[in-house]
Motif scaffolding. Structure first.
Motif, PDB file in Angstrom:
ATOM      1  N   ARG A 233       0.886  -1.170   0.000  1.00 22.42           N
ATOM      2  CA  ARG A 233       0.000   0.000   0.000  1.00 22.42           C
ATOM      3  C   ARG A 233       0.918   1.212   0.000  1.00 22.42           C
ATOM      4  N   VAL A 234       0.903   1.995  -1.075  1.00 19.94           N
ATOM      5  CA  VAL A 234       1.739   3.186  -1.171  1.00 19.94           C
ATOM      6  C   VAL A 234       1.131   4.267  -0.275  1.00 19.94           C
ATOM      7  N   ILE A 235       1.973   4.873   0.547  1.00 21.34           N
ATOM      8  CA  ILE A 235       1.540   5.903   1.485  1.00 21.34           C
ATOM      9  C   ILE A 235       1.934   7.276   0.930  1.00 21.34           C
ATOM     10  N   ILE A 236       0.926   8.115   0.770  1.00 17.55           N
ATOM     11  CA  ILE A 236       1.109   9.443   0.190  1.00 17.55           C
ATOM     12  C   ILE A 236       0.953  10.504   1.277  1.00 17.55           C
ATOM     13  N   SER A 237       1.934  11.406   1.323  1.00 13.04           N
ATOM     14  CA  SER A 237       1.875  12.542   2.241  1.00 13.04           C
ATOM     15  C   SER A 237       1.276  13.720   1.482  1.00 13.04           C
ATOM     16  N   PRO A 238       0.425  14.487   2.073  1.00 19.77           N
ATOM     17  CA  PRO A 238      -0.019  14.449   3.461  1.00 19.77           C
ATOM     18  C   PRO A 238      -1.299  13.641   3.696  1.00 19.77           C
ATOM     19  N   ILE A 239      -1.946  13.128   2.651  1.00 18.57           N
ATOM     20  CA  ILE A 239      -3.290  12.558   2.819  1.00 18.57           C
ATOM     21  C   ILE A 239      -3.346  11.288   3.660  1.00 18.57           C
ATOM     22  N   HIS A 240      -2.261  10.519   3.722  1.00 18.24           N
ATOM     23  CA  HIS A 240      -2.249   9.273   4.492  1.00 18.24           C
ATOM     24  C   HIS A 240      -1.458   9.380   5.794  1.00 18.24           C
ATOM     25  N   ILE A 241      -0.999  10.569   6.125  1.00 13.94           N
ATOM     26  CA  ILE A 241      -0.076  10.731   7.255  1.00 13.94           C
ATOM     27  C   ILE A 241      -0.711  11.540   8.389  1.00 13.94           C
ATOM     28  N   ASN A 242      -0.526  11.060   9.615  1.00 12.28           N
ATOM     29  CA  ASN A 242      -0.933  11.796  10.810  1.00 12.28           C
ATOM     30  C   ASN A 242       0.126  12.878  11.045  1.00 12.28           C
ATOM     31  N   PRO A 243      -0.235  14.148  10.999  1.00 11.60           N
ATOM     32  CA  PRO A 243       0.773  15.207  11.125  1.00 11.60           C
ATOM     33  C   PRO A 243       1.477  15.245  12.481  1.00 11.60           C
ATOM     34  N   LYS A 244       0.842  14.722  13.516  1.00  8.32           N
ATOM     35  CA  LYS A 244       1.463  14.734  14.852  1.00  8.32           C
ATOM     36  C   LYS A 244       2.514  13.646  15.008  1.00  8.32           C
ATOM     37  N   THR A 245       2.289  12.495  14.367  1.00 10.75           N
ATOM     38  CA  THR A 245       3.202  11.361  14.547  1.00 10.75           C
ATOM     39  C   THR A 245       4.079  11.087  13.337  1.00 10.75           C
ATOM     40  N   SER A 246       3.708  11.645  12.190  1.00  4.63           N
ATOM     41  CA  SER A 246       4.375  11.379  10.913  1.00  4.63           C
ATOM     42  C   SER A 246       4.255   9.915  10.487  1.00  4.63           C
ATOM     43  N   LEU A 247       3.288   9.210  11.050  1.00  6.78           N
ATOM     44  CA  LEU A 247       3.022   7.816  10.700  1.00  6.78           C
ATOM     45  C   LEU A 247       1.708   7.731   9.929  1.00  6.78           C
ATOM     46  N   PRO A 248       1.500   6.615   9.243  1.00  2.00           N
ATOM     47  CA  PRO A 248       0.238   6.470   8.507  1.00  2.00           C
ATOM     48  C   PRO A 248      -0.976   6.574   9.431  1.00  2.00           C
ATOM     49  N   SER A 249      -1.988   7.246   8.927  1.00  2.00           N
ATOM     50  CA  SER A 249      -3.248   7.402   9.650  1.00  2.00           C
ATOM     51  C   SER A 249      -4.263   6.420   9.064  1.00  2.00           C
ATOM     52  N   PRO A 250      -5.416   6.267   9.720  1.00  2.00           N
ATOM     53  CA  PRO A 250      -6.454   5.401   9.155  1.00  2.00           C
ATOM     54  C   PRO A 250      -6.880   5.810   7.742  1.00  2.00           C
TER      55      PRO A 250
END
Length: 144
Positions: free
Chosen positions: A17-34
């Motif tokens: 699953r390709v993770i795209i910033s900023p839409i897939h990233i939690n800005p507080k943790t810099s980790l993937p969000s739901p």
């Protein structure tokens, strides 16, 4: 029935699953969000993944760039990687198979597959299952 030259997705295949910033990233943790495993996608059209066996690192990077094309505010942040077997093994609260993984070639993506719900789970059930699905996929930061 298979759509690509690679045939049906095997249980032993690795899915990306390709993770795209900023839409897939939690800005507080810099980790993937739901958002990386959006409930709407899982309920309606399926979740886009790539089949690792059929692309090298260079092609993976190119696929990430294509996802961000014409969107300068977006970039490939990394990938989440899991097995088709683990995805298919997930069960819902009613002990039904939760997800299928199907070969789903797309233009310029012969290695594309889709994770889709297997039964008529409601939105609450899909949100619960999404958490389990995210646990199956481990996060890897993209290298330049």
């Amino acid at each position: 029935m298979s759509h690509s030259e690679f045939g049906p997705v095997g249980d032993d295949e690795t899915l990306i699953r390709v993770i795209i910033s900023p839409i897939h990233i939690n800005p507080k943790t810099s980790l993937p969000s739901p958002a990386a495993f959006a409930s709407r996608d899982l309920m309606e059209r399926g979740l886009s993944v790539l089949r690792r066996d059929y692309l090298n690192d260079r092609e993976l990077k190119r696929q990430g760039q294509l996802l961000c094309k014409d969107r300068p505010e977006r970039s490939m942040q990394g990938c989440m990687v899991g097995s088709a077997r683990a995805v298919r093994a997930l069960r819902d609260r009613e002990d039904r198979k939760a997800f299928c993984v199907v070969d789903d070639e797309q233009p310029d993506q012969p290695m594309h597959a889709t994770v889709m719900r297997s039964a008529d789970q409601n939105e609450l059930a899909i949100k619960e299952l999404r958490g389990e699905l995210m646990e199956i996929f481990g996060y890897q930061v993209a290298e330049d």
